[in-house]
Design an enzyme around this catalytic site. Sequence first.
Site, mmCIF file in Angstrom:
data_model
loop_
_atom_site.group_PDB
_atom_site.id
_atom_site.type_symbol
_atom_site.label_atom_id
_atom_site.label_comp_id
_atom_site.label_asym_id
_atom_site.label_seq_id
_atom_site.Cartn_x
_atom_site.Cartn_y
_atom_site.Cartn_z
ATOM 1 N N ASP A 342 0.831 -1.196 0.000
ATOM 2 C CA ASP A 342 0.000 0.000 0.000
ATOM 3 C C ASP A 342 0.870 1.252 0.000
ATOM 4 O OD1 ASP A 342 -2.648 1.388 0.506
ATOM 5 O OD2 ASP A 342 -1.577 1.960 2.328
ATOM 6 N N GLU A 378 1.625 -0.510 -5.032
ATOM 7 C CA GLU A 378 0.689 0.567 -5.334
ATOM 8 C C GLU A 378 1.573 1.797 -5.516
ATOM 9 O OE1 GLU A 378 -3.361 2.650 -3.593
ATOM 10 O OE2 GLU A 378 -1.741 2.207 -2.196
#
Length: 713
Positions: A342, A378
Amino acid sequence: MQVWPGQAYPLGATYDGAGTNFAVFTEAAHRVELCLLDDDGSETAVELRETDAFVRHAYLPGVMPGQRYGFRAHGPYAPERGLRCNSAKLLLDPYARAISGSVTWGEEVYGYHFGAPEKRNDLDSAPHMMTSVVVNPYFDWGDDRRPRTEYHHTVIYEAHVKGLTMRHPGLPEELRGTYAALAHPAIIEHLTELGVTALELMPVHQFVNDHRLADMGLSNYWGYNTIGFFAPHNAYASWGDRGQQVLEFKSAVRALHDAGIEVILDVVYNHTAEGNHLGPTLSFKGLDNPSYYRLTDDPRYYMDTTGTGNSLLMRSPHVLQLIMDSLRYWVTEMHVDGFRFDLAATLARQFHEVDRLSSFFDLVQQDPVVSQVKLIAEPWDVGEGGYQVGNFPPLWTEWNGKYRDTVRDLWRGEPRTLAEFASRLTGSSDLYQDDGRRPLASINFVTCHDGFTMRDLVSYNEKHNDANGEDNRDGESHNRSWNCGAEGETDDPGVTALRFRQMRNLIATLMLSQGVPMLSHGDEFARTQGGNNNAYCQDNEVSWVPWPSGADGDEGDGDGGVFGDLLEFTRAMVWLRKDHPVFRRRRFFHGRPVEGTHDELSDIAWFTPEGREMVQRDWDSSQAGALSVFLNGNAISEPGPRGERISDASFLLMVNASAQPLEFVVPVNHGPQWQMVVDTGREDAVPVDGPKVAAGERVELVDRSLVVFRRPA
């Protein structure tokens, strides 16, 4: 109680069958107490007197799995120097393998008084805190083997443990929403029939429900608020939270592996749940604030490139050790197959900039364990210069946000998207080829947990996030969505039919694109969140997958009406991709005949609807929204696993993203006859024996539709 010196490594609580070794790092504290907690709330404190390289440690004979514990750090509370030690706060072990309970929010868990932020708070937090747990590391993995699915065979399914399983009618109620549910035959059967090879789980590291959300009657449903990087989130366990969550997670991994499905974890190593200077003191902040967090020039405050209040200090050797130890633990002890990082751009920030060669990436590259699993970035964060799609090192794959945006734009009718669409369809060579990566570096997706579901993408022009309690201010406002003529749910059959066609277009495009496809859970059922594009706090039926009626023989809550055939269409497209290597090439197209393949035709060719090869002015036309592409199954340049030549059927894709029906001419000289295998404009979108067309023949495509023809090998 006997207390032996113990060892400084490994960090955390390590049970060896006779007792437990405890070790914790802190350079800031002068003294550390290990607190053993009984069920009656009493506490036994043991001072960790032995110190090696700022690691305090002790071995306690007879301390067994299930024992709850925490630490108290005695040291300076001087926020102006970045120091926030406070022995009144019971602290979680940063290396805890399991965590019991949850935080009961109140002033007690904060290091300051609400009415006087500058004043130290000496209220005892122990009665309000979650606690670390000693776990038994032993588990019978049997003959568990990692599937080790290569990227060109991979189909990723992003899912939430609770959201995927909570409403499945074939699951016992006591298992719904848990790790055990993932291992249930009903879930595994759905995934295998769909053709999924990797289950990408939204955060399962122990996380905290924010104080603000709890006060609003909401919760941190998504889980991007980690406090325990080694501990499976205890609320997803059906058996208990005194270590049972570890056994249950391992059992789920074993069952998924047995079905040939990899497990990829969405991990949040960029920040913790302790927030900014006004956040709670739960673990890292109280143990050694300046060693764990990026502080500003005024060390009372935190640098924040994540939008959550803090960012971990990626140039600290202790943070890097924590992350690498955590990653190795999940691979070696929990048998997971990869990670999706993330806000991965934050991991690259050593100072202010995003550095491709930061310490973290160096460590991953040389690590013999972590470097061998799937690593997905990401590639953005909220800091300056944080959008880094295409800029990660060669070992990494990336969520391709540009793919998502371009595919959405094309099908909603945005002008000047055709050229970029061609690049995204063929693996985004403009992003990945220059640094030696292949099409498989691109994780292609149209929707994910963050944003509209696929059904909402074609049903709403605007976000509808009122249930989140922020007056619809939260969430992305520019969604590249189109409601097809009516905002939200409608009985208009024309609008509904168009939405169904658009969803088929998006799914077909995803599965026919070079790269690695990722589906978002429930999109195959046309799941809706009622236009909420930021359902991070909706732990309810807004977010849970509504399984169709009849799932596993029972009545469900899903929409089996006009969208009922979407599941079958999705399955068909996944298996079309799996059956044909021309859609999952390991190398970029050459745009010319491939030497050694004995085929004079180019490996790829682009045509206007009139059947002539595209030239630059066709790509540049602002209103162009249609093309055909020829994929040559006889011109695949990469060899098979034993060096053999790969050959496949050839395919002709016709894309009409315009608002009018169009006639397409089947190109000449690329095959005498073709058979239709997909037509998103037909009610039977994947015909069993589709019509045949000849070179030079005209084919009419309805508005906003995609047709696939196959030429036998």
